[in-house]
Design a protein around this motif. Structure first.
Motif, PDB file in Angstrom:
ATOM      1  N   PHE A 169     -17.206  11.408  -1.857  1.00 55.46           N
ATOM      2  CA  PHE A 169     -15.728  10.626  -2.303  1.00 55.46           C
ATOM      3  C   PHE A 169     -16.040   9.075  -2.724  1.00 55.46           C
ATOM      4  N   LEU A 170     -16.961   8.402  -2.032  1.00 52.84           N
ATOM      5  CA  LEU A 170     -17.158   6.838  -2.447  1.00 52.84           C
ATOM      6  C   LEU A 170     -17.971   6.906  -3.794  1.00 52.84           C
ATOM      7  N   LYS A 171     -18.831   7.808  -3.979  1.00 55.24           N
ATOM      8  CA  LYS A 171     -19.632   7.643  -5.237  1.00 55.24           C
ATOM      9  C   LYS A 171     -18.701   7.747  -6.408  1.00 55.24           C
ATOM     10  N   GLU A 172     -17.788   8.767  -6.269  1.00 53.81           N
ATOM     11  CA  GLU A 172     -16.757   9.216  -7.172  1.00 53.81           C
ATOM     12  C   GLU A 172     -15.943   7.840  -7.434  1.00 53.81           C
ATOM     13  N   HIS A 173     -15.542   7.012  -6.342  1.00 53.06           N
ATOM     14  CA  HIS A 173     -14.620   6.182  -6.474  1.00 53.06           C
ATOM     15  C   HIS A 173     -15.366   4.868  -7.030  1.00 53.06           C
ATOM     16  N   ASN A 174     -16.720   4.738  -6.600  1.00 52.68           N
ATOM     17  CA  ASN A 174     -17.266   3.765  -7.017  1.00 52.68           C
ATOM     18  C   ASN A 174     -17.854   3.970  -8.651  1.00 52.68           C
ATOM     19  N   ALA A 175     -17.761   5.121  -9.179  1.00 53.16           N
ATOM     20  CA  ALA A 175     -17.984   5.250 -10.683  1.00 53.16           C
ATOM     21  C   ALA A 175     -16.587   5.039 -11.446  1.00 53.16           C
ATOM     22  N   ARG A 176     -15.396   5.130 -10.526  1.00 54.07           N
ATOM     23  CA  ARG A 176     -14.214   4.860 -11.222  1.00 54.07           C
ATOM     24  C   ARG A 176     -13.957   3.263 -11.229  1.00 54.07           C
ATOM     25  N   LEU A 177     -14.428   2.945 -10.256  1.00 51.98           N
ATOM     26  CA  LEU A 177     -14.343   1.114 -10.280  1.00 51.98           C
ATOM     27  C   LEU A 177     -15.237   0.560 -11.221  1.00 51.98           C
ATOM     28  N   SER A 178     -16.671   1.049 -11.428  1.00 51.97           N
ATOM     29  CA  SER A 178     -17.351   0.460 -12.675  1.00 51.97           C
ATOM     30  C   SER A 178     -16.714   0.834 -13.884  1.00 51.97           C
ATOM     31  N   ARG A 179     -16.254   1.952 -14.171  1.00 53.24           N
ATOM     32  CA  ARG A 179     -15.528   1.978 -15.421  1.00 53.24           C
ATOM     33  C   ARG A 179     -14.454   1.261 -15.668  1.00 53.24           C
ATOM     34  N   LYS A 180     -13.578   0.783 -14.790  1.00 53.47           N
ATOM     35  CA  LYS A 180     -12.550  -0.221 -14.880  1.00 53.47           C
ATOM     36  C   LYS A 180     -12.883  -1.626 -15.058  1.00 53.47           C
ATOM     37  N   ILE A 181     -14.182  -1.911 -14.400  1.00 52.82           N
ATOM     38  CA  ILE A 181     -14.620  -3.384 -14.269  1.00 52.82           C
ATOM     39  C   ILE A 181     -15.327  -3.512 -15.858  1.00 52.82           C
ATOM     40  N   LEU A 182     -15.886  -2.187 -16.398  1.00 49.18           N
ATOM     41  CA  LEU A 182     -16.229  -2.516 -17.859  1.00 49.18           C
ATOM     42  C   LEU A 182     -14.994  -2.420 -19.137  1.00 49.18           C
ATOM     43  N   SER A 183     -13.854  -1.812 -18.477  1.00 45.22           N
ATOM     44  CA  SER A 183     -12.713  -1.949 -19.322  1.00 45.22           C
ATOM     45  C   SER A 183     -12.131  -3.286 -19.153  1.00 45.22           C
ATOM     46  N   LEU A 184     -12.278  -3.855 -17.885  1.00 49.75           N
ATOM     47  CA  LEU A 184     -11.423  -5.325 -17.928  1.00 49.75           C
ATOM     48  C   LEU A 184     -12.466  -6.332 -18.442  1.00 49.75           C
ATOM     49  N   THR A 185     -13.673  -6.151 -18.351  1.00 46.40           N
ATOM     50  CA  THR A 185     -14.651  -7.189 -19.145  1.00 46.40           C
ATOM     51  C   THR A 185     -14.572  -7.092 -20.645  1.00 46.40           C
ATOM     52  N   ASP A 186     -14.496  -5.608 -21.238  1.00 43.88           N
ATOM     53  CA  ASP A 186     -14.087  -5.633 -22.515  1.00 43.88           C
ATOM     54  C   ASP A 186     -12.846  -6.321 -23.133  1.00 43.88           C
ATOM     55  N   GLN A 187     -11.907  -6.139 -22.312  1.00 45.15           N
ATOM     56  CA  GLN A 187     -10.487  -6.719 -22.593  1.00 45.15           C
ATOM     57  C   GLN A 187     -10.591  -8.203 -22.460  1.00 45.15           C
ATOM     58  N   LEU A 188     -11.024  -8.693 -21.478  1.00 41.77           N
ATOM     59  CA  LEU A 188     -11.323 -10.266 -21.538  1.00 41.77           C
ATOM     60  C   LEU A 188     -12.117 -10.769 -22.289  1.00 41.77           C
ATOM     61  N   GLY A 189     -13.383 -10.019 -22.964  1.00 44.28           N
ATOM     62  CA  GLY A 189     -14.159 -10.365 -24.007  1.00 44.28           C
ATOM     63  C   GLY A 189     -13.225 -10.601 -25.401  1.00 44.28           C
ATOM     64  N   ARG A 190     -12.549  -9.524 -25.716  1.00 45.78           N
ATOM     65  CA  ARG A 190     -11.549  -9.587 -26.548  1.00 45.78           C
ATOM     66  C   ARG A 190     -10.427 -10.688 -26.577  1.00 45.78           C
ATOM     67  N   TYR A 191      -9.895 -10.925 -25.546  1.00 48.37           N
ATOM     68  CA  TYR A 191      -9.105 -12.097 -25.351  1.00 48.37           C
ATOM     69  C   TYR A 191      -9.619 -13.346 -25.716  1.00 48.37           C
ATOM     70  N   SER A 192     -10.617 -13.478 -24.926  1.00 51.15           N
ATOM     71  CA  SER A 192     -11.504 -14.960 -25.306  1.00 51.15           C
ATOM     72  C   SER A 192     -11.709 -14.966 -26.634  1.00 51.15           C
ATOM     73  N   ASP A 193     -12.176 -13.979 -27.587  1.00 48.27           N
ATOM     74  CA  ASP A 193     -12.479 -14.269 -28.812  1.00 48.27           C
ATOM     75  C   ASP A 193     -11.208 -14.436 -29.588  1.00 48.27           C
ATOM     76  N   ALA A 194      -9.982 -13.903 -29.061  1.00 47.59           N
ATOM     77  CA  ALA A 194      -8.638 -14.253 -29.840  1.00 47.59           C
ATOM     78  C   ALA A 194      -8.311 -15.560 -29.622  1.00 47.59           C
ATOM     79  N   ASN A 195      -8.655 -16.135 -28.681  1.00 48.13           N
ATOM     80  CA  ASN A 195      -7.935 -17.748 -28.403  1.00 48.13           C
ATOM     81  C   ASN A 195      -9.276 -18.760 -28.898  1.00 48.13           C
ATOM     82  N   VAL A 196     -10.429 -18.366 -29.436  1.00 45.90           N
ATOM     83  CA  VAL A 196     -11.264 -19.128 -29.937  1.00 45.90           C
ATOM     84  C   VAL A 196     -10.869 -19.832 -31.343  1.00 45.90           C
TER      85      VAL A 196
END
Length: 250
Positions: free
Chosen positions: A223-250
């Motif tokens: 169960f913890l491995k599955e949850h860790n995988a979900r957290l990793s996907r969410k971190i990547l998604s948030l990082t991608d959104q943060l990168g697009r937001y930073s590029d838009a404000n530059v």
């Protein structure tokens, strides 16, 4: 504090709909119960019309009822495998205590049909050896034909399966309707594991292992491995959104 922090982190990272996975076995149980009732009704209706059939081309009434029971047993084996797989997936999702409590109902389906099938097999052997071929009844003191014994056993089978299926269906419906969280989020697994751990002086003394403890540990790790995988996907998604937001404000 560590357990509460982990629980809060899991709850904030995953919505209840993502954490909860319903057990969709009710259609299988309803089909199994309907098949059993159909076999029982057929065992009482078929003798009314069987006298008009050609015995040279059709098996005897007793053999036909046995074939129906064999078919029901095969369907029960298939249903048991499907139900077991769905409950195993639910266990791996973190719902351990519920699946352990409902396990007797799950096993009762196959045990009941198998036991009645064995009883019918014994009845068939006794009827073949002791029931006269030129008479309808097996004994002059008991006016029952072999088909009557099959009807009695099938009625007993239905009397056992009906309450078991109803109890199982009610508990599954309540579980799916309540949308509970996995056991690990409630702290049940962690506390039960800590209580089940052997004392320091017992380490290396007992040769037997606690199968329940090992099962809980394996399911908790999965169960913890599955949850860790979900957290990793969410971190990547948030990082991608943060990168697009930073590029838009530059």
């Amino acid at each position: 504090m560590v357990l509460e922090d982990m629980r809060d982190l899991l709850l904030t990272s995953d919505s209840p709909d993502q954490l909860f996975k319903p057990i969709r076995t009710l259609p299988i149980v309803i089909f199994l119960l309907a098949s059993d009732v159909t076999v029982l009704i057929t065992s009482f209706v078929l003798p009314q019309y069987y006298n008009s059939l050609d015995y040279q081309r059709h098996p005897s009434l007793y053999a036909t009822l046995l074939y129906l029971q064999i078919t029901l047993w095969v369907l029960t084996v298939i249903a048991d495998q499907l139900i077991t797989r769905k409950h195993q997936k639910s266990q791996l999702s973190g719902f351990l205590e519920f699946n352990r409590k409902i396990m007797p109902c799950m096993r009762a389906f196959l045990i009941t049909v198998t036991s009645c099938s064995i009883l019918l097999l014994i009845t068939a052997a006794v009827a073949w050896d002791y029931c006269p071929r030129d008479k309808e009844t097996c004994s002059q003191f008991v006016p029952l034909t072999p088909a009557h014994y099959v009807q009695i056993i099938l009625s007993l089978q239905t009397c056992i399966l009906l309450p078991v299926c109803l109890a199982y269906s009610v508990r599954i419906h309540q579980f799916n309707a309540s949308h509970p969280l996995p056991d690990i989020l409630e702290g049940q697994m962690v506390y039960s594991l800590s209580r089940s751990l052997p004392a320091f002086e017992d380490v290396g003394v007992r040769e037997t292992t606690d199968d329940t403890l090992l099962e809980k540990q394996a399911e908790a790790i999965h169960f913890l491995k599955e949850h860790n995988a979900r957290l990793s996907r969410k971190i990547l998604s948030l990082t991608d959104q943060l990168g697009r937001y930073s590029d838009a404000n530059v």
